[in-house]
Design an enzyme around this catalytic site. Structure first.
Site, PDB file in Angstrom:
ATOM      1  N   HIS A 124      -3.660  11.802  -8.375  1.00 45.86           N
ATOM      2  CA  HIS A 124      -4.149  10.467  -8.702  1.00 45.86           C
ATOM      3  C   HIS A 124      -5.567  10.506  -9.290  1.00 45.86           C
ATOM      4  O   HIS A 124      -6.019   9.492  -9.851  1.00 45.86           O
ATOM      5  CB  HIS A 124      -4.083   9.551  -7.482  1.00 45.86           C
ATOM      6  CG  HIS A 124      -2.702   9.035  -7.211  1.00 45.86           C
ATOM      7  ND1 HIS A 124      -2.181   7.937  -7.842  1.00 45.86           N
ATOM      8  CD2 HIS A 124      -1.711   9.490  -6.395  1.00 45.86           C
ATOM      9  CE1 HIS A 124      -0.941   7.719  -7.426  1.00 45.86           C
ATOM     10  NE2 HIS A 124      -0.631   8.644  -6.548  1.00 45.86           N
TER      11      HIS A 124
ATOM     12  N   HIS B 177       1.855  -0.310  -1.090  1.00 42.25           N
ATOM     13  CA  HIS B 177       1.068   0.571  -0.222  1.00 42.25           C
ATOM     14  C   HIS B 177       0.103  -0.244   0.633  1.00 42.25           C
ATOM     15  O   HIS B 177      -0.032  -0.012   1.842  1.00 42.25           O
ATOM     16  CB  HIS B 177       0.271   1.566  -1.075  1.00 42.25           C
ATOM     17  CG  HIS B 177       0.985   2.846  -1.362  1.00 42.25           C
ATOM     18  ND1 HIS B 177       0.811   3.975  -0.604  1.00 42.25           N
ATOM     19  CD2 HIS B 177       1.874   3.192  -2.326  1.00 42.25           C
ATOM     20  CE1 HIS B 177       1.555   4.949  -1.086  1.00 42.25           C
ATOM     21  NE2 HIS B 177       2.216   4.507  -2.130  1.00 42.25           N
TER      22      HIS B 177
ATOM     23  N   GLU C  78       3.880   0.921 -11.416  1.00 41.56           N
ATOM     24  CA  GLU C  78       2.609   1.296 -10.799  1.00 41.56           C
ATOM     25  C   GLU C  78       1.552   0.232 -11.039  1.00 41.56           C
ATOM     26  O   GLU C  78       0.566   0.147 -10.315  1.00 41.56           O
ATOM     27  CB  GLU C  78       2.118   2.635 -11.362  1.00 41.56           C
ATOM     28  CG  GLU C  78       0.893   3.161 -10.629  1.00 41.56           C
ATOM     29  CD  GLU C  78       0.232   4.356 -11.296  1.00 41.56           C
ATOM     30  OE1 GLU C  78      -0.607   5.005 -10.636  1.00 41.56           O
ATOM     31  OE2 GLU C  78       0.534   4.634 -12.467  1.00 41.56           O
TER      32      GLU C  78
ATOM     33  N   HIS D 265       4.110  -1.247  -6.808  1.00 41.94           N
ATOM     34  CA  HIS D 265       3.840   0.006  -6.099  1.00 41.94           C
ATOM     35  C   HIS D 265       2.529  -0.041  -5.331  1.00 41.94           C
ATOM     36  O   HIS D 265       2.480   0.192  -4.126  1.00 41.94           O
ATOM     37  CB  HIS D 265       3.819   1.184  -7.079  1.00 41.94           C
ATOM     38  CG  HIS D 265       3.266   2.433  -6.484  1.00 41.94           C
ATOM     39  ND1 HIS D 265       1.945   2.822  -6.662  1.00 41.94           N
ATOM     40  CD2 HIS D 265       3.822   3.366  -5.678  1.00 41.94           C
ATOM     41  CE1 HIS D 265       1.736   3.952  -5.992  1.00 41.94           C
ATOM     42  NE2 HIS D 265       2.847   4.306  -5.394  1.00 41.94           N
TER      43      HIS D 265
END
Length: 631
Positions: A178, A329, A310, A325
């Site tokens: 990431h 989280h 994302e 996404h």
């Protein structure tokens, strides 16, 4: 300044970083005006790569670092920011800048597990190390080594997989990936794009889920049930990890909690976003923010979809398709205190360096993967022509280890240095001793027949997939493909007639060869102008092979040769030797196109509507390989 001198300066930026900004040591009036947009997130808060407001501040900081006029100016800005910026946000931004600045070539950040050891080592072990270091008798200069003990037991049905989820290197890999592919990366600002970034987001995470299911089958567990219902009760998880900057912890999640609205996103938002994305998949196009239809074609569709799911900077319409996404989280990280009434810290799902520890990570990402599979199902299956390689035949494959076609796995002991994370009040080394899965080295021998009169260039693709399911039934090929893990992909020349390709497991295109420690970097070991921080991205070599079991677990080793002249992305630029190109399958090549025209995961990325015999072509081979775990 010499390269080694620069490296020492960079190391100092990360030494004992966790507590550097606590106390706001640098008054605002003394800060460089270029840092006016940072310092918003409190030093004691837990930074998240998934929260939009955290990412926005991180973007401001790494763009400021990147724009510094020279190396000295960059260090000046970094030394100031280190004193008041949230430490994890600082580490994220500094690493992104180091990765891309031309005057930082050859420089590396110390391993993130040494910088933030508290994200990787249980708090009880750190406290025990600190206690032992501060109570030693004067004059006792022996190194201190403490054992990392288990944080769970067999009452937890997910406990058998703790060795994998809590592996230090695999969590470090997720952090670094990431960094290489930050969701807020603006190609226009940097003048360079991240080729197929959305597709890589899909493929790297899909492979982590495939590997996780292989580990589950290795341990006699069922494959995971994907997260799919926003109202279902979730299983619990307790990380036992500290957060030094706040003196608090990553919160545990009790069993049977359900998702609730959190600041910035409602559960209904998540449902709407999922339905809109699925609708786009079935319509065959997404609608951008200007109302234009963008087709989800075979070449670009999965990349567009990856950016959309994302919610990266490249998303075609974030207002409409949302942030499924990242905010998923966040919602799971705050499930125990969704409205903040108890001022609790989030769980590990908030942090890329810790989220892989939580079983829900894999179930959530299987839910994400299934959306991509829904898209892939709209594409036609590969034809024999697309799968074939004229005149090339794979006539035999074997794995060479102590025993032919048998790979042994085992548990290995290792140590992590802690002194660059915490101040133990002594110059001696303080280390945590832990265990991780490993495997013996092996080689592939691939026998090939080239029936033409000219040499051919081939792309060699190697996958491994379990043969049997939880009940001992052979897994159908179309089902097996979602469990296929990429082991290697490389280029090889095939001479006319019979030839043999030999390839070592240590040369895998998936794995990180070696990560330099803080001490090695400090002493100049391995420093080279050809090395960049990109070198930290890659799957850990010791987890290349699934665990298997004591009896010996049977896997299918799939080898396929394809025509490199059709796979190559250019006339040579992307095929040249690049520093740290050993983990290209998951990490790509820095500032270059992904070095393979075919879809990531080819040929297992699309539905297989025929039998195993109907699917196979002469340029493919299937070999049974046994993976045996030795305690």
């Amino acid at each position: 300044m010499s390269l080694h001198g620069k490296q020492v300066v960079v190391l100092k930026l990360f030494d004992r970083l966790s507590l550097a900004a606590v106390g706001d040591k640098l008054p605002k009036e003394e800060r460089d005006p270029r840092l006016k947009n940072v310092g918003i997130l409190k030093p004691t808060e837990i930074f998240s790569c998934f929260k939009p407001e955290h990412l926005e501040e991180a973007r401001h900081l790494y763009e400021t670092f990147y724009s510094a006029k020279d190396f000295d100016d960059f260090i000046h800005l970094a030394e100031q920011a280190r004193q008041f910026v949230n430490s994890t946000l600082f580490a994220f931004a500094a690493e992104v800048a180091l990765l891309h600045r031309q005057d930082c070539k050859g420089l590396s950040v110390p391993p993130i597990q040494e910088v933030f050891a508290e994200r990787f080592i249980p708090a009880a072990s750190l406290i025990r190390a600190f206690t032992e270091a501060t109570t030693r008798q004067p004059g006792d200069e022996r190194d201190i080594v403490v054992d990392v003990e288990d944080t769970g037991n067999i009452l937890d049905p997910e406990y058998p997989l703790a060795y994998y989820r809590e592996d230090i290197a695999v969590n470090a890999h997720h952090w670094h990936w990431h960094i290489v592919y930050p969701s807020v990366w603006n190609s226009e600002y940097f003048g360079k794009s991240k080729d197929r970034k959305g597709e890589l987001f899909y493929y790297m995470h899909q492979q982590m889920c495939a590997r996780y299911d292989c580990e589950r089958l290795s341990n006699g567990l069922n494959r995971m049930i994907p997260f799919h219902n926003f109202e279902e009760p979730l299983e619990g998880y307790a990380p036992h990890l500290a957060h030094l900057a706040s003196g608090r912890h990553y919160a545990p999640r009790p069993d049977h909690l359900r998702l609730h609205d959190v600041k910035g996103v409602d559960v209904l938002d998540m449902m709407r976003w999922r339905e809109r994305i699925l609708e786009a998949i079935h319509l065959g196009h997404v609608t951008d923010s200007h109302g234009n239809d963008i087709p989800l074609d075979e070449e670009h569709g999965v990349d567009i979809l990856g950016a959309l799911i994302e919610c990266s900077h490249d998303s075609k319409n974030p207002d409409f398709y949302g942030n499924l996404h990242n905010l998923g989280h966040v919602m799971m990280a705050y499930i125990h205190d969704p409205d903040g009434r108890f001022q609790e810290t989030p769980g590990v799902m908030t942090d890329t360096a810790t989220s892989l520890r939580d079983p829900i990570f894999y179930r959530f990402h299987r839910f994400i993967d299934n959306m991509f599979l829904e898209y892939k199902a709209t594409l036609p299956s590969y034809t024999k022509e697309q799968l074939s390689f004229a005149d090339v035949e794979v006539v035999g494959v074997k794995v060479n280890a102590i025993d032919t076609d048998v790979v042994r796995t085992f548990t290995r002991e290792d140590e992590l240095e802690l002194v660059h994370c915490m101040n133990f009040g002594s110059p001696r080394s303080v280390r945590a001793r832990y265990h991780h899965l490993d495997h013996e080295s092996f080689t592939y021998t691939i026998n090939v027949q080239n029936n033409s009169t000219a040499a051919k260039e081939a792309t060699v693709r190697i996958f491994l997939a379990p043969k049997f399911d939880e009940l001992g039934n052979e897994i159908p090929l179309d089902e097996q493909r979602s469990l296929a893990i990429e082991m290697d992909k490389f280029r090889s020349q095939i001479q006319p007639g019979k030839s043999t390709i030999v390839r070592s497991s240590s040369d895998s295109s998936v794995t990180l060869t070696h990560e330099l420690t803080y001490r090695q970097l400090l002493h100049g070991e391995g420093i080279s102008e050809h090395r960049t921080e990109y070198c930290s991205c890659g799957w850990p070599q010791h987890l290349l092979v699934p665990r298997g079991n004591e009896k010996g677990m049977v896997f299918h080793l799939f080898v396929m040769l394809t025509d490199w002249s059709q796979d190559k992305v250019s006339d040579g630029s992307a095929e040249a030797e690049h520093a740290c190109s050993d983990a290209v399958s998951y990490c790509g090549v820095m500032d270059e196109k992904y070095p393979d025209k075919k879809a990531m995961g080819f040929p297992f990325d699309r539905t297989i509507e025929t039998t195993r015999e109907g699917f196979f072509t002469p340029n493919m081979s299937l070999t049974e390989v046994t993976v045996r775990y030795d305690k």
